[in-house]
Write a protein that holds these residues in place. Structure first.
Motif, PDB file in Angstrom:
ATOM      1  N   GLN A 103       0.833  -1.201   0.000  1.00  0.00           N
ATOM      2  CA  GLN A 103       0.000   0.000   0.000  1.00  0.00           C
ATOM      3  C   GLN A 103       0.865   1.247   0.000  1.00  0.00           C
ATOM      4  O   GLN A 103       1.928   1.288   0.631  1.00  0.00           O
ATOM      5  CB  GLN A 103      -0.895   0.036   1.239  1.00  0.00           C
ATOM      6  CG  GLN A 103      -2.170  -0.743   1.090  1.00  0.00           C
ATOM      7  CD  GLN A 103      -3.071  -0.564   2.288  1.00  0.00           C
ATOM      8  OE1 GLN A 103      -2.641  -0.795   3.406  1.00  0.00           O
ATOM      9  NE2 GLN A 103      -4.306  -0.185   2.055  1.00  0.00           N
ATOM     10  N   ALA A 104       0.369   2.270  -0.701  1.00  0.00           N
ATOM     11  CA  ALA A 104       1.016   3.574  -0.738  1.00  0.00           C
ATOM     12  C   ALA A 104       0.013   4.563  -1.318  1.00  0.00           C
ATOM     13  O   ALA A 104      -1.066   4.184  -1.771  1.00  0.00           O
ATOM     14  CB  ALA A 104       2.275   3.520  -1.596  1.00  0.00           C
ATOM     15  N   ASN A 105       0.390   5.843  -1.296  1.00  0.00           N
ATOM     16  CA  ASN A 105      -0.474   6.877  -1.857  1.00  0.00           C
ATOM     17  C   ASN A 105      -0.050   7.296  -3.258  1.00  0.00           C
ATOM     18  O   ASN A 105      -0.833   7.866  -3.996  1.00  0.00           O
ATOM     19  CB  ASN A 105      -0.507   8.094  -0.929  1.00  0.00           C
ATOM     20  CG  ASN A 105      -1.215   7.770   0.365  1.00  0.00           C
ATOM     21  OD1 ASN A 105      -2.351   7.316   0.356  1.00  0.00           O
ATOM     22  ND2 ASN A 105      -0.545   7.960   1.482  1.00  0.00           N
ATOM     23  N   ASP A 106       1.215   7.054  -3.607  1.00  0.00           N
ATOM     24  CA  ASP A 106       1.717   7.373  -4.941  1.00  0.00           C
ATOM     25  C   ASP A 106       2.918   6.476  -5.245  1.00  0.00           C
ATOM     26  O   ASP A 106       3.364   5.710  -4.392  1.00  0.00           O
ATOM     27  CB  ASP A 106       2.076   8.851  -5.067  1.00  0.00           C
ATOM     28  CG  ASP A 106       3.080   9.330  -4.026  1.00  0.00           C
ATOM     29  OD1 ASP A 106       3.947   8.544  -3.606  1.00  0.00           O
ATOM     30  OD2 ASP A 106       3.003  10.509  -3.623  1.00  0.00           O
ATOM     31  N   VAL A 107       3.454   6.594  -6.443  1.00  0.00           N
ATOM     32  CA  VAL A 107       4.542   5.718  -6.878  1.00  0.00           C
ATOM     33  C   VAL A 107       5.808   5.939  -6.050  1.00  0.00           C
ATOM     34  O   VAL A 107       6.502   4.990  -5.695  1.00  0.00           O
ATOM     35  CB  VAL A 107       4.829   5.904  -8.385  1.00  0.00           C
ATOM     36  CG1 VAL A 107       6.038   5.100  -8.823  1.00  0.00           C
ATOM     37  CG2 VAL A 107       3.615   5.493  -9.200  1.00  0.00           C
ATOM     38  N   LYS A 108       6.111   7.194  -5.730  1.00  0.00           N
ATOM     39  CA  LYS A 108       7.311   7.480  -4.935  1.00  0.00           C
ATOM     40  C   LYS A 108       7.215   6.818  -3.561  1.00  0.00           C
ATOM     41  O   LYS A 108       8.156   6.191  -3.087  1.00  0.00           O
ATOM     42  CB  LYS A 108       7.521   8.984  -4.775  1.00  0.00           C
ATOM     43  CG  LYS A 108       8.802   9.292  -3.986  1.00  0.00           C
ATOM     44  CD  LYS A 108       8.934  10.749  -3.652  1.00  0.00           C
ATOM     45  CE  LYS A 108      10.170  11.083  -2.883  1.00  0.00           C
ATOM     46  NZ  LYS A 108      10.607  10.154  -1.862  1.00  0.00           N
ATOM     47  N   GLU A 109       6.066   6.934  -2.939  1.00  0.00           N
ATOM     48  CA  GLU A 109       5.859   6.299  -1.635  1.00  0.00           C
ATOM     49  C   GLU A 109       5.910   4.776  -1.768  1.00  0.00           C
ATOM     50  O   GLU A 109       6.433   4.085  -0.903  1.00  0.00           O
ATOM     51  CB  GLU A 109       4.518   6.737  -1.043  1.00  0.00           C
ATOM     52  CG  GLU A 109       4.301   6.276   0.375  1.00  0.00           C
ATOM     53  CD  GLU A 109       2.991   6.779   0.969  1.00  0.00           C
ATOM     54  OE1 GLU A 109       2.392   6.016   1.752  1.00  0.00           O
ATOM     55  OE2 GLU A 109       2.564   7.901   0.653  1.00  0.00           O
ATOM     56  N   ALA A 110       5.404   4.247  -2.877  1.00  0.00           N
ATOM     57  CA  ALA A 110       5.468   2.804  -3.125  1.00  0.00           C
ATOM     58  C   ALA A 110       6.922   2.358  -3.250  1.00  0.00           C
ATOM     59  O   ALA A 110       7.304   1.306  -2.739  1.00  0.00           O
ATOM     60  CB  ALA A 110       4.687   2.443  -4.391  1.00  0.00           C
ATOM     61  N   PHE A 111       7.754   3.179  -3.911  1.00  0.00           N
ATOM     62  CA  PHE A 111       9.184   2.868  -4.015  1.00  0.00           C
ATOM     63  C   PHE A 111       9.817   2.860  -2.624  1.00  0.00           C
ATOM     64  O   PHE A 111      10.545   1.932  -2.265  1.00  0.00           O
ATOM     65  CB  PHE A 111       9.897   3.879  -4.918  1.00  0.00           C
ATOM     66  CG  PHE A 111      11.381   3.664  -4.986  1.00  0.00           C
ATOM     67  CD1 PHE A 111      11.919   2.706  -5.831  1.00  0.00           C
ATOM     68  CD2 PHE A 111      12.248   4.406  -4.199  1.00  0.00           C
ATOM     69  CE1 PHE A 111      13.288   2.487  -5.885  1.00  0.00           C
ATOM     70  CE2 PHE A 111      13.612   4.194  -4.239  1.00  0.00           C
ATOM     71  CZ  PHE A 111      14.138   3.237  -5.087  1.00  0.00           C
ATOM     72  N   ASP A 112       9.534   3.903  -1.832  1.00  0.00           N
ATOM     73  CA  ASP A 112      10.084   3.977  -0.475  1.00  0.00           C
ATOM     74  C   ASP A 112       9.633   2.791   0.377  1.00  0.00           C
ATOM     75  O   ASP A 112      10.425   2.222   1.132  1.00  0.00           O
ATOM     76  CB  ASP A 112       9.673   5.296   0.203  1.00  0.00           C
ATOM     77  CG  ASP A 112      10.271   6.516  -0.478  1.00  0.00           C
ATOM     78  OD1 ASP A 112      11.269   6.372  -1.223  1.00  0.00           O
ATOM     79  OD2 ASP A 112       9.732   7.623  -0.277  1.00  0.00           O
ATOM     80  N   ASN A 113       8.366   2.399   0.251  1.00  0.00           N
ATOM     81  CA  ASN A 113       7.846   1.262   1.007  1.00  0.00           C
ATOM     82  C   ASN A 113       8.490  -0.050   0.551  1.00  0.00           C
ATOM     83  O   ASN A 113       8.742  -0.938   1.364  1.00  0.00           O
ATOM     84  CB  ASN A 113       6.326   1.181   0.889  1.00  0.00           C
ATOM     85  CG  ASN A 113       5.631   2.298   1.649  1.00  0.00           C
ATOM     86  OD1 ASN A 113       6.247   3.041   2.410  1.00  0.00           O
ATOM     87  ND2 ASN A 113       4.340   2.449   1.427  1.00  0.00           N
TER      88      ASN A 113
END
Length: 184
Positions: A103-113
């Motif tokens: 789960q994430a809110n955007d692609v950048k956050e998905a990368f960080d996760n």
């Protein structure tokens, strides 16, 4: 959890923001031991959310190695992770791909996760692709035993958490007036 995830497509009549009803098909993910159990579990889960009639149009094995809910995130992303290994016999580097749903809110956050999920990995890896998944919700299997109750509550709390305060970022970038006028 069994480690076997099934993607189930559910077709039902949905009311949109304007009050119009339309037929939609949405994919959901269920943790099950067989197709039969996946069908039974998705029927059970959907009855809690959909009061009208619905139809399961497709069930297939999903190729996710791991599922990770994160706090304050409302969408699911599919991360492709290439694990790198050196084959001593042939002397070549081998890549093995695996997919992680998180789960994430955007692609950048998905990368960080994804980086956070892979933090304890001993070997080298790359993340060649991240894309938003159409998965609407994930239903893991819990046997109901007391020791799994806490795990289920934690999973559901993470999955259900929403971003509380969105901070608006002020754009302070400045552009040369000549460059801007040339492009427009």
């Amino acid at each position: 959890m069994s480690g076997m995830w099934y993607e189930c497509k559910v077709k039902y009549r949905k009311t949109d923001e304007t009050g119009n009803q339309k037929v939609t098909t949405e994919p959901y993910l269920v943790d099950a031991l067989s197709y039969t159990e996946a069908e039974s579990r998705i029927n059970e889960e959907m009855k809690a959310y959909i009061s009208e009639e619905f139809k399961i149009t497709n069930i297939k094995v999903a190729n996710y190695a791991e599922i990770h809910p994160f706090e304050n995130a409302d969408r699911w992303f599919k991360s492709k992770i290439s694990l790198l290994a050196y084959d001593e016999e042939s002397g070549k580097e081998r890549k093995t791909n695996m997919y992680v749903l998180l789960q994430a809110n955007d692609v950048k956050e998905a990368f960080d996760n994804t980086v956070q999920v892979m933090k304890g990995t001993m070997g080298d890896y790359t993340i060649p692709a991240i894309s938003e998944s159409p998965i609407m919700d994930v239903f893991p299997y819990f046997s109901g035993e007391e020791d799994e109750l806490e795990q289920m509550e934690k999973f559901n709390a993470l999955k259900a958490s929403k971003l509380e305060n969105t901070v608006e970022v002020e754009d302070t970038m400045e552009f040369d007036a000549e460059v801007v006028s040339e492009n427009y």
